[in-house]
Write a protein that holds these residues in place. Structure first.
Motif: not given
Length: 86
Positions: A21, A23, A25, A48-51, A56, A71-72, A76, A79
């Protein structure tokens, strides 16, 4: 390039990036960079995570370092941060 991203994403403790995964940012607008990283991660079979920075805990005063650690801890693996800070 894809090769550069693959080299940067080489995990230290596992052989495969499949299922990892990442992220994204972005603290400043960047369509091409965001889409390029998203596509590269997808081609590497990564999630993929769109932060969104506004969503946050940094908004509540948590440091970016603490946010990254959390996040880790939540799973995640990587990053990507685009920041105006040089």
């Amino acid at each position: 390039t894809k090769r550069d991203l693959e080299r940067l994403l080489t995990p230290l403790h596992r052989d495969s990036r499949t299922g990892r995964t990442v992220g994204l940012l972005f603290q400043e607008p960047s369509t091409r960079t965001r889409v390029s990283f998203f596509q590269a991660a997808s081609r590497l079979q990564m999630h993929c995570i769109d932060l969104n920075e506004k969503e946050l805990s940094c908004v509540k005063g948590e440091s970016l370092v603490d946010t990254v650690h959390n996040l880790s801890w939540l799973g995640l693996d990587y990053l990507v941060i685009r920041t105006p800070i040089e």
